[in-house]
Design an enzyme around this catalytic site. Structure first.
Site, PDB file in Angstrom:
ATOM      1  N   HIS A  43       0.855  -1.186   0.000  1.00  0.00           N
ATOM      2  CA  HIS A  43       0.000   0.000   0.000  1.00  0.00           C
ATOM      3  C   HIS A  43       0.891   1.236   0.000  1.00  0.00           C
ATOM      4  O   HIS A  43       1.871   1.309   0.738  1.00  0.00           O
ATOM      5  CB  HIS A  43      -0.909  -0.001   1.238  1.00  0.00           C
ATOM      6  CG  HIS A  43      -1.814   1.180   1.307  1.00  0.00           C
ATOM      7  ND1 HIS A  43      -2.713   1.490   0.313  1.00  0.00           N
ATOM      8  CD2 HIS A  43      -1.936   2.169   2.249  1.00  0.00           C
ATOM      9  CE1 HIS A  43      -3.374   2.591   0.639  1.00  0.00           C
ATOM     10  NE2 HIS A  43      -2.914   3.027   1.796  1.00  0.00           N
ATOM     11  N   HIS A  55      -2.669   9.295   1.174  1.00  0.00           N
ATOM     12  CA  HIS A  55      -2.730   8.081   0.362  1.00  0.00           C
ATOM     13  C   HIS A  55      -4.138   7.859  -0.154  1.00  0.00           C
ATOM     14  O   HIS A  55      -5.097   8.483   0.300  1.00  0.00           O
ATOM     15  CB  HIS A  55      -2.227   6.856   1.141  1.00  0.00           C
ATOM     16  CG  HIS A  55      -2.802   6.689   2.509  1.00  0.00           C
ATOM     17  ND1 HIS A  55      -3.595   5.612   2.877  1.00  0.00           N
ATOM     18  CD2 HIS A  55      -2.713   7.451   3.640  1.00  0.00           C
ATOM     19  CE1 HIS A  55      -3.947   5.718   4.146  1.00  0.00           C
ATOM     20  NE2 HIS A  55      -3.420   6.824   4.631  1.00  0.00           N
ATOM     21  N   CYS A 168      -3.644   2.812  -5.217  1.00  0.00           N
ATOM     22  CA  CYS A 168      -2.798   3.676  -4.385  1.00  0.00           C
ATOM     23  C   CYS A 168      -1.412   3.906  -4.984  1.00  0.00           C
ATOM     24  O   CYS A 168      -0.817   4.977  -4.807  1.00  0.00           O
ATOM     25  CB  CYS A 168      -2.670   3.091  -2.980  1.00  0.00           C
ATOM     26  SG  CYS A 168      -1.993   1.403  -2.949  1.00  0.00           S
TER      27      CYS A 168
END
Length: 210
Positions: A43, A55, A168
């Site tokens: 991530h 993010h 992401c």
């Protein structure tokens, strides 16, 4: 000679894969990531200073090709707000600004931080784990990266989340380079393409036998 070069490349790749970044060593505009789901994926986000990361997370209308994995990874129960940054995982969607702890949290565990690398030579990149580096060049100044991430957060304007086309990693690389790129997604599509080719080859062999 060849074996020596290969060993050096592997050593560099292992250092990249396992090198942990301490929060105090992070710099403005750093593209950071942490592993999730037992290391199956990474991530990504942009460090904006003072212990905060911007993010990109799932959105209400997001679509995923892994619905069962999605439901397992992100339980739908209402979570409490983070006392440090106010982030609430079950409510906040899209481009979010959170503290490092919230960014690092995978379930109940805090994962280690890693720094994403830019401008890797193609040969080294081919041996690298996807989602850790890219061949794209990083030409922006740190404040430009932070400004772009902050702008997208303020407007929550990065479209709908999509595991393959808009995730992401796409967000973080866009902030750093103005290009939406996800090496994880590209690798997945490549693997799926190979599987499809193998299936087609197998079917042709079976048809010829018949």
């Amino acid at each position: 000679m060849v074996m020596t070069i290969v060993k050096k490349i592997l050593m560099i790749l292992m250092q990249l894969m396992w090198k942990v970044e301490r929060p105090e060593d992070l710099k403005l505009g750093d593209h950071v990531y942490r592993y999730g789901w037992y290391g199956l994926y990474s991530h990504h986000g942009i460090y904006i200073g003072e212990g905060f990361v911007i993010h990109f997370t799932r959105t209400e209308s997001q679509k995923t090709i892994f619905p069962s994995l999605f439901k397992t990874s992100y339980k739908q129960e209402v979570s409490s707000s983070c006392p440090e940054c106010g982030y609430q995982e079950s409510i906040d969607r899209g481009v979010v600004k959170t503290c490092l702890n919230c960014f690092q949290r995978d379930g109940k565990k805090l994962q280690s931080l890693h720094r994403y690398e830019y401008g890797w030579p193609l040969l080294r990149f081919k041996f690298a784990r996807r989602g850790t580096c890219t061949t794209l060049l990083d030409t922006k100044l740190p404040h430009q990266v932070v400004n772009k991430a902050s702008e997208l957060h303020a407007d929550n304007s990065f479209s709908d989340y999509n595991l393959i086309n808009n995730n992401c990693e796409h967000f973080a690389t866009y902030c750093r380079t103005n290009y939406r790129a996800s090496e994880q997604a590209a690798f997945f599509c490549e693997c799926m393409g190979k599987i499809k080719e193998a299936e087609e080859w197998t079917m042709k062999k079976l048809l010829r036998r018949n």
